[in-house]
Enzyme design. Structure first.
Site, PDB file in Angstrom:
ATOM      1  N   HIS A   1     -36.886  11.756 -34.337  1.00  0.00           N
ATOM      2  CA  HIS A   1     -36.958  10.477 -35.053  1.00  0.00           C
ATOM      3  C   HIS A   1     -36.844   9.348 -34.050  1.00  0.00           C
ATOM      4  O   HIS A   1     -36.277   9.510 -32.969  1.00  0.00           O
ATOM      5  CB  HIS A   1     -35.865  10.370 -36.125  1.00  0.00           C
TER       6      HIS A   1
ATOM      7  N   HIS B   1     -35.608   5.348 -33.684  1.00  0.00           N
ATOM      8  CA  HIS B   1     -34.862   4.239 -34.306  1.00  0.00           C
ATOM      9  C   HIS B   1     -35.614   2.935 -34.051  1.00  0.00           C
ATOM     10  O   HIS B   1     -36.006   2.660 -32.905  1.00  0.00           O
ATOM     11  CB  HIS B   1     -33.483   4.090 -33.670  1.00  0.00           C
TER      12      HIS B   1
END
Ligand code: 5GP
Ligand code: ZN
Length: 136
Positions: A101, A103
């Site tokens: 992922h 941010h």
């Protein structure tokens, strides 16, 4: 491939509801539940890749494009003054959810968020040494 034990697989594929600000065929961008700043979001690929070492190049490139879409939305709608992109790999680097992922952390003047590192002052020899070790 999805991973049945992975919470981000479930969120990315809509099995667990999330606050989604952008979605396309391959990615979902959601609000982080523990934001560093107002609007802090996560780009989640809908396929399971553990980290940057495992994600294929085209998926990695697409994640950056999805991040850009969210970044533009935030600039327009939240009036952000800046933005940090952060992507943690491995426990040592602070990765807590083992599904790749990215941010997206919107920044505001004087927001006092703690994201950047403290610079050190290595000698020229040390810099040469690390370069030799990486490229040699
Ligand atoms: P990491 O430290 O692995 O780079 O970041 C994981 C991030 O995911 C953290 O910022 C944490 O707040 C966020 N997070 C973990 N679980 C959930 C969840 O179930 N929903 C949402 N929206 N964010 C989550
Ligand atoms: Zn996953």
């Amino acid at each position: 491939m999805k991973n049945d034990n992975c919470i981000f697989c479930k969120i990315a594929n809509g099995e667990i509801p999330s606050r989604t600000l952008y979605e396309d065929e391959r990615y979902r961008v959601i609000l982080d539940m523990g934001p560093a700043t107002r609007g802090h979001a996560l780009v989640l690929p809908k396929e399971h890749f553990e980290n940057l070492y495992e994600i294929p190049d085209d998926w990695a490139a697409g994640a950056l494009a999805a991040a850009k879409k969210a970044a533009v939305l935030m600039k327009d709608k939240l009036g952000t003054d800046g933005l940090n992109l952060v992507q943690n790999n491995g426990e040592a680097a602070g990765q807590t959810v083992m599904h790749f992922h990215m941010h997206i952390i919107p920044r505001y003047k004087n927001d006092n968020a703690h994201i950047l590192w403290k610079p050190t002052s290595p000698s020229a020899e040390e810099l040469d040494d690390v370069l030799r070790q990486i490229t040699g």
